[in-house]
Write an enzyme that holds these catalytic residues in place. Structure first.
Site, PDB file in Angstrom:
ATOM      1  N   TRP A  57      68.429  39.846 -21.620  1.00  0.00           N
ATOM      2  CA  TRP A  57      69.687  40.309 -21.048  1.00  0.00           C
ATOM      3  C   TRP A  57      69.377  41.172 -19.839  1.00  0.00           C
ATOM      4  O   TRP A  57      68.415  41.913 -19.798  1.00  0.00           O
ATOM      5  CB  TRP A  57      70.514  41.138 -22.051  1.00  0.00           C
ATOM      6  CG  TRP A  57      71.745  41.638 -21.340  1.00  0.00           C
ATOM      7  CD1 TRP A  57      72.849  40.904 -20.999  1.00  0.00           C
ATOM      8  CD2 TRP A  57      71.977  42.965 -20.835  1.00  0.00           C
ATOM      9  NE1 TRP A  57      73.747  41.685 -20.313  1.00  0.00           N
ATOM     10  CE2 TRP A  57      73.224  42.949 -20.185  1.00  0.00           C
ATOM     11  CE3 TRP A  57      71.234  44.136 -20.837  1.00  0.00           C
ATOM     12  CZ2 TRP A  57      73.766  44.082 -19.566  1.00  0.00           C
ATOM     13  CZ3 TRP A  57      71.755  45.265 -20.230  1.00  0.00           C
ATOM     14  CH2 TRP A  57      73.009  45.226 -19.595  1.00  0.00           C
ATOM     15  N   HIS A 109      67.231  42.010 -13.278  1.00  0.00           N
ATOM     16  CA  HIS A 109      67.382  42.342 -14.690  1.00  0.00           C
ATOM     17  C   HIS A 109      66.526  41.475 -15.611  1.00  0.00           C
ATOM     18  O   HIS A 109      67.010  40.941 -16.617  1.00  0.00           O
ATOM     19  CB  HIS A 109      68.860  42.310 -15.104  1.00  0.00           C
ATOM     20  CG  HIS A 109      69.249  43.475 -15.969  1.00  0.00           C
ATOM     21  ND1 HIS A 109      69.443  43.355 -17.320  1.00  0.00           N
ATOM     22  CD2 HIS A 109      69.447  44.772 -15.685  1.00  0.00           C
ATOM     23  CE1 HIS A 109      69.763  44.534 -17.826  1.00  0.00           C
ATOM     24  NE2 HIS A 109      69.766  45.418 -16.858  1.00  0.00           N
ATOM     25  N   ARG A 159      60.538  53.022 -10.740  1.00  0.00           N
ATOM     26  CA  ARG A 159      61.896  53.421 -11.119  1.00  0.00           C
ATOM     27  C   ARG A 159      61.984  54.216 -12.418  1.00  0.00           C
ATOM     28  O   ARG A 159      63.056  54.360 -12.996  1.00  0.00           O
ATOM     29  CB  ARG A 159      62.798  52.181 -11.208  1.00  0.00           C
ATOM     30  CG  ARG A 159      62.839  51.388  -9.916  1.00  0.00           C
ATOM     31  CD  ARG A 159      64.045  50.492  -9.845  1.00  0.00           C
ATOM     32  NE  ARG A 159      65.259  51.257  -9.993  1.00  0.00           N
ATOM     33  CZ  ARG A 159      66.050  51.237 -11.052  1.00  0.00           C
ATOM     34  NH1 ARG A 159      65.769  50.481 -12.091  1.00  0.00           N
ATOM     35  NH2 ARG A 159      67.129  51.979 -11.091  1.00  0.00           N
ATOM     36  N   GLU A 184      69.272  56.007  -7.899  1.00  0.00           N
ATOM     37  CA  GLU A 184      70.436  55.233  -8.333  1.00  0.00           C
ATOM     38  C   GLU A 184      71.539  56.193  -8.771  1.00  0.00           C
ATOM     39  O   GLU A 184      71.279  57.220  -9.401  1.00  0.00           O
ATOM     40  CB  GLU A 184      70.054  54.324  -9.510  1.00  0.00           C
ATOM     41  CG  GLU A 184      71.214  53.470 -10.001  1.00  0.00           C
ATOM     42  CD  GLU A 184      70.816  52.535 -11.143  1.00  0.00           C
ATOM     43  OE1 GLU A 184      69.747  52.740 -11.751  1.00  0.00           O
ATOM     44  OE2 GLU A 184      71.568  51.590 -11.426  1.00  0.00           O
ATOM     45  N   ARG A 244      73.752  48.496  -4.097  1.00  0.00           N
ATOM     46  CA  ARG A 244      73.230  47.402  -4.904  1.00  0.00           C
ATOM     47  C   ARG A 244      74.338  46.363  -5.040  1.00  0.00           C
ATOM     48  O   ARG A 244      75.476  46.713  -5.387  1.00  0.00           O
ATOM     49  CB  ARG A 244      72.845  47.945  -6.287  1.00  0.00           C
ATOM     50  CG  ARG A 244      72.272  46.897  -7.214  1.00  0.00           C
ATOM     51  CD  ARG A 244      72.060  47.464  -8.611  1.00  0.00           C
ATOM     52  NE  ARG A 244      73.109  47.011  -9.494  1.00  0.00           N
ATOM     53  CZ  ARG A 244      72.956  46.762 -10.799  1.00  0.00           C
ATOM     54  NH1 ARG A 244      71.783  46.951 -11.378  1.00  0.00           N
ATOM     55  NH2 ARG A 244      73.955  46.360 -11.541  1.00  0.00           N
ATOM     56  N   GLU A 250      64.832  44.322  -7.753  1.00  0.00           N
ATOM     57  CA  GLU A 250      64.458  45.115  -8.931  1.00  0.00           C
ATOM     58  C   GLU A 250      64.257  44.250 -10.174  1.00  0.00           C
ATOM     59  O   GLU A 250      64.981  43.265 -10.368  1.00  0.00           O
ATOM     60  CB  GLU A 250      65.606  46.113  -9.154  1.00  0.00           C
ATOM     61  CG  GLU A 250      65.583  46.854 -10.463  1.00  0.00           C
ATOM     62  CD  GLU A 250      66.810  47.741 -10.599  1.00  0.00           C
ATOM     63  OE1 GLU A 250      67.437  48.079  -9.575  1.00  0.00           O
ATOM     64  OE2 GLU A 250      67.158  48.089 -11.732  1.00  0.00           O
ATOM     65  N   GLU A 284      62.564  50.956 -14.976  1.00  0.00           N
ATOM     66  CA  GLU A 284      63.594  51.700 -15.711  1.00  0.00           C
ATOM     67  C   GLU A 284      63.369  51.679 -17.220  1.00  0.00           C
ATOM     68  O   GLU A 284      63.827  52.565 -17.920  1.00  0.00           O
ATOM     69  CB  GLU A 284      65.006  51.203 -15.358  1.00  0.00           C
ATOM     70  CG  GLU A 284      65.328  49.809 -15.877  1.00  0.00           C
ATOM     71  CD  GLU A 284      66.714  49.332 -15.454  1.00  0.00           C
ATOM     72  OE1 GLU A 284      67.134  49.632 -14.331  1.00  0.00           O
ATOM     73  OE2 GLU A 284      67.366  48.663 -16.266  1.00  0.00           O
ATOM     74  N   TYR A 327      74.881  38.940 -15.438  1.00  0.00           N
ATOM     75  CA  TYR A 327      74.546  40.362 -15.445  1.00  0.00           C
ATOM     76  C   TYR A 327      75.131  41.110 -14.240  1.00  0.00           C
ATOM     77  O   TYR A 327      75.101  40.612 -13.125  1.00  0.00           O
ATOM     78  CB  TYR A 327      73.014  40.567 -15.443  1.00  0.00           C
ATOM     79  CG  TYR A 327      72.685  41.988 -15.119  1.00  0.00           C
ATOM     80  CD1 TYR A 327      72.834  42.968 -16.097  1.00  0.00           C
ATOM     81  CD2 TYR A 327      72.348  42.392 -13.824  1.00  0.00           C
ATOM     82  CE1 TYR A 327      72.627  44.305 -15.795  1.00  0.00           C
ATOM     83  CE2 TYR A 327      72.137  43.720 -13.520  1.00  0.00           C
ATOM     84  CZ  TYR A 327      72.278  44.667 -14.506  1.00  0.00           C
ATOM     85  OH  TYR A 327      72.092  45.987 -14.207  1.00  0.00           O
ATOM     86  N   ASP A 381      69.363  43.567  -8.397  1.00  0.00           N
ATOM     87  CA  ASP A 381      68.670  43.718  -9.685  1.00  0.00           C
ATOM     88  C   ASP A 381      68.567  42.348 -10.360  1.00  0.00           C
ATOM     89  O   ASP A 381      69.582  41.724 -10.661  1.00  0.00           O
ATOM     90  CB  ASP A 381      69.493  44.683 -10.561  1.00  0.00           C
ATOM     91  CG  ASP A 381      68.746  45.139 -11.809  1.00  0.00           C
ATOM     92  OD1 ASP A 381      67.726  44.501 -12.156  1.00  0.00           O
ATOM     93  OD2 ASP A 381      69.191  46.127 -12.433  1.00  0.00           O
TER      94      ASP A 381
HETATM   95  C1  GCO Z   1      70.327  49.523 -13.581  1.00  0.00           C
HETATM   96  C2  GCO Z   1      70.213  48.975 -14.925  1.00  0.00           C
HETATM   97  C3  GCO Z   1      71.187  49.354 -15.929  1.00  0.00           C
HETATM   98  C4  GCO Z   1      70.820  48.918 -17.333  1.00  0.00           C
HETATM   99  C5  GCO Z   1      71.324  49.911 -18.316  1.00  0.00           C
HETATM  100  C6  GCO Z   1      71.008  49.520 -19.737  1.00  0.00           C
HETATM  101  O1  GCO Z   1      69.535  49.129 -12.754  1.00  0.00           O
HETATM  102  O2  GCO Z   1      71.197  50.338 -13.383  1.00  0.00           O
HETATM  103  O3  GCO Z   1      69.547  47.785 -15.004  1.00  0.00           O
HETATM  104  O4  GCO Z   1      72.508  49.181 -15.609  1.00  0.00           O
HETATM  105  O5  GCO Z   1      71.305  47.647 -17.578  1.00  0.00           O
HETATM  106  O6  GCO Z   1      70.799  51.151 -18.016  1.00  0.00           O
HETATM  107  O7  GCO Z   1      71.380  50.524 -20.606  1.00  0.00           O
HETATM  108 MG    MG Z   2      68.110  47.787 -13.393  1.00  0.00          MG
END
Ligand code: GCO
Ligand code: MG
Length: 402
Positions: free
Chosen positions: A402, A212, A283, A339, A147, A236, A262, A159, A210
């Site tokens: 975030w 995010h 995920r 991951e 990633r 992602e 996630e 991020y 990602d």
């Molecule tokens: C990822 C995630 C994480 C999250 C974290 C928040 O894809 O690994 O987005 O890094 O930010 O799990 O607690």
């Molecule tokens: Mg993520």
């Protein structure tokens, strides 16, 4: 057979973890993870006040019935706190059952579908050049999938940019730190990272990114389109998924594979995305989606639509979740990728485990159960430390995701 005690253990060997240890009248015990990054104590209270008193005296072999009791019986269904508490109980009970059977957990699930589990690591840097170097280091470590995240000029703490190389840890302050975001700047910069990565390393490795939850569906579609020449493994969380329908717009405009899940807690969060084939990878993972019992249902639904798994595996998921996920991944027919953000040595010492990494793959062990334990004496040496995830604001001060 009866559950005689259920103990909640909070420890902070570099970061906070909440662990449930269930002991039976036959001496066999099981371990489950209940960690919720930045909101740990909510799950501790839920378990101690509302779950533990109910399960004492129950037959630990009745995993399904106990799952239904905690889910239906709460009346207030779903949500990250409830589902993590249920997951912790569920995983501890699967651990107990597998120990009693004298088998590694994957055998109880249906046995091995593969030898190793392909995993991806996190490469990041303050700018494109640093991230390109970091990806090279992962390639040298044998990773087949990486990633890649980069800082973006003009964005404060974009991020995904950590301070360490292998141990990115976003929950780093006693109160949330404030980071920045600017979609225009990111859209101008991120495609250049992948152009450079493909130019430097070719197309033999899988690359992931990602978003995010930062982009609107239209912006996400635009990003997906711009990234098409670089053949990502997945893009992602490119837009928030509370509105599952939002992914239809993205899907109509790009063939870049999409991954999400996630922060999902149940099959209902993913149902429309899966049934309408709006994503390629789901995920959800053990700790946030109700344990092995529920994740299996999500994976089975996804399999009907040729959607593969790609379980979350950040550092805030304890080695207990990682170990259990690897048994799941070893069995699940529609496995995609796992991951893998490495834990620190302190964390690994508190949670002795038998899974291993080699040549870009993870391997669960053959120890009966899920293969992860907790050293309670060592755990006690690391008391809870408040740690929050950051928040994000746009340049004009508006709160963002975030
Ligand atoms: C990822 C995630 C994480 C999250 C974290 C928040 O894809 O690994 O987005 O890094 O930010 O799990 O607690
Ligand atoms: Mg993520």
């Amino acid at each position: 057979m009866k559950i005689i005690s259920a103990k909640v253990i909070v420890t902070c060997p570099g970061r906070n973890f909440v662990t449930l240890k269930i002991t039976t009248d036959q001496g066999v015990y099981g371990i489950g993870d209940a960690t919720m990054n930045g909101r740990e104590k909510a799950v501790v209270a839920y378990l101690e006040d509302h779950v533990v008193p109910c399960i004492i005296g129950m037959d630990p072999r009745r995993i399904e019935d106990i799952w239904q009791y905690l889910y239906r019986g709460a009346y207030w269904r779903r949500g990250p706190v409830t589902m993590r508490a249920i997951a912790a109980v569920d995983v501890a009970l699967w651990d107990i059952k597998a120990k009693m059977a004298g088998m590694p957990l994957y055998q109880l699930l249906g046995g091995r579908s593969r030898d190793g589990v392909m995993c991806y690591g996190h490469a990041n840097g303050a700018d494109i050049a640093e991230t390109v170097d970091a990806v090279g280091q992962y390639i040298d470590l044998g990773y087949k999938a990486i990633r890649a995240q980069t800082g973006v000029p003009g964005i404060k703490d974009a991020y995904g940019v950590g301070r360490g190389k292998l141990f990115y840890e976003p929950a780093d302050a006693a109160l949330p730190s404030v980071t920045g975001w600017d979609t225009r700047k990111a859209l101008n910069y991120v495609p250049k990272l992948f152009e450079k990565l493909r130019e430097t390393y070719g197309f033999d490795h899988h690359l992931l990114h990602d978003g995010h939850h930062r982009y609107t569906p239209q912006e996400a579609a635009n990003l997906g389109k711009m990234l098409e020449p670089y053949q990502l493994f997945w893009l992602e969380d490119v837009t928030p998924a509370e509105n599952q329908e939002a992914f239809r717009l993205i899907r109509q405009h790009t063939v870049t594979p999409l991954a999400v899940g996630e922060i999902f807690n149940t099959i209902w969060d993913a149902k429309d995305l899966i049934q309408n084939q709006l994503i390629d990878y789901i995920r959800c993972t053990i700790v946030s989606a109700g344990g092995v019992t529920h994740l299996r249902r999500i994976a089975d639904l996804a399999a009907l639509y040729q959607i593969r798994t790609g379980s979350h595996g950040a550092t805030d998921l304890s080695p207990v979740t990682m170990g259990t996920a690897l048994h799941f991944d070893t069995w699940v027919p529609n496995f995609g990728i796992q991951e893998y953000m490495r834990h620190t040595e302190e964390t690994d010492a508190v949670f002795p485990h038998d899974y291993t990494f080699e040549a870009g793959e993870l391997f669960c062990g053959e120890t009966p159960g899920h293969g992860v334990n907790i050293d309670e004496e060592l755990a006690a040496k690391y008391p809870y430390k408040p740690a929050y995830l950051p928040v994000a604001r746009l340049e004009d001060g508006t709160m963002w995701n975030w």
